[in-house]
Motif scaffolding. Structure first.
Motif: not given
Length: 231
Positions: A6-9, A30-36, A51-55, A57-65
């Protein structure tokens, strides 16, 4: 146990969802930002990432990429926005599904299980001991191990793309309604204004290229559905 990341701030939400998933038999980290999230997804063997989109350090979209650059792990996106752009962009980058927030833990578990069902591995064999394959023209699919080839070469597909293409291959040459595609590929009826199928079909079309006549191998009939051509 099935491992889920789970990735969500939103710490409170993550804690609540984590507890519910554990009760449902999942092994949850669980982690709480996109980088993590990117780091954790790369360093451990997870069956699925939520994974959440709005996070920060790194958004969910960028983390997904970033995750998709190296991994085909199923990814379920969470979004609090009513903005379809984020949902479409996320799916186009390779997300397997999305759930609008707020969502109930029960709905999230149902979506997770649906994704895991359609991406589950395990060879299936025919009576001669050979893995069963589906074929439509130049396209070969092995549902048992989620493998595909196009013109004899490996075809890289996300889990959702494979599920959609499998439906079209099983009905090769026939027009299949988007409602039927949604039921067979996603295990649920098509929601109003839901463009997931269109986005994924667009991605598959790019991977298959065009026919000699310049048209797509997957034809669309506006308002009705899609048809896979064999030749």
């Amino acid at each position: 146990m099935t491992r889920v990341l789970l990735v969500d701030d939103d710490v409170d939400l993550t804690s609540m969802l984590s507890q519910y998933l554990v009760r449902e038999g999942f092994d949850v980290s669980t982690v709480h930002d996109g980088e993590a999230g990117v780091s954790e997804a790369a360093s451990n063997d997870y069956a699925l990432v939520v994974m959440d989109i709005m996070m920060p350090r790194l958004s969910g979209i960028d983390a997904l990429r970033r995750i998709r650059a190296n991994s085909a792990v199923p990814i379920l996106m969470l979004t609090a926005r009513g903005d379809d752009i984020d949902r479409i962009v996320g799916l186009d980058l390779g997300a397997d599904d999305y759930v609008p927030k707020p969502c109930t833990p029960g709905e999230l578990v149902a979506r997770i299980r649906a994704i895991l069902r359609r991406t589950k591995t395990g060879e299936r064999f025919d009576g001669s001991g050979n893995a069963r394959a589906l074929q439509a023209g130049y396209l070969m699919l092995w549902p048992g191990n989620r493998r595909a080839t196009w013109r004899g070469e490996p075809l890289e597909l996300t889990g959702t793309e494979f599920s959609l293409l499998e439906v079209l291959v099983r009905h090769s040459g026939q027009l299949v309604s988007k409602q039927e595609i949604s039921l067979q590929a996603f295990d649920r009826p098509l929601a109003r204004f839901d463009r997931r199928i269109d986005v994924h079909i667009s991605s598959i079309r790019q991977k298959l290229g065009t026919r000699p006549d310049g048209q797509s191998w997957i034809q669309s009939v506006r308002g009705l559905g899609y048809q896979l051509l064999e030749d």
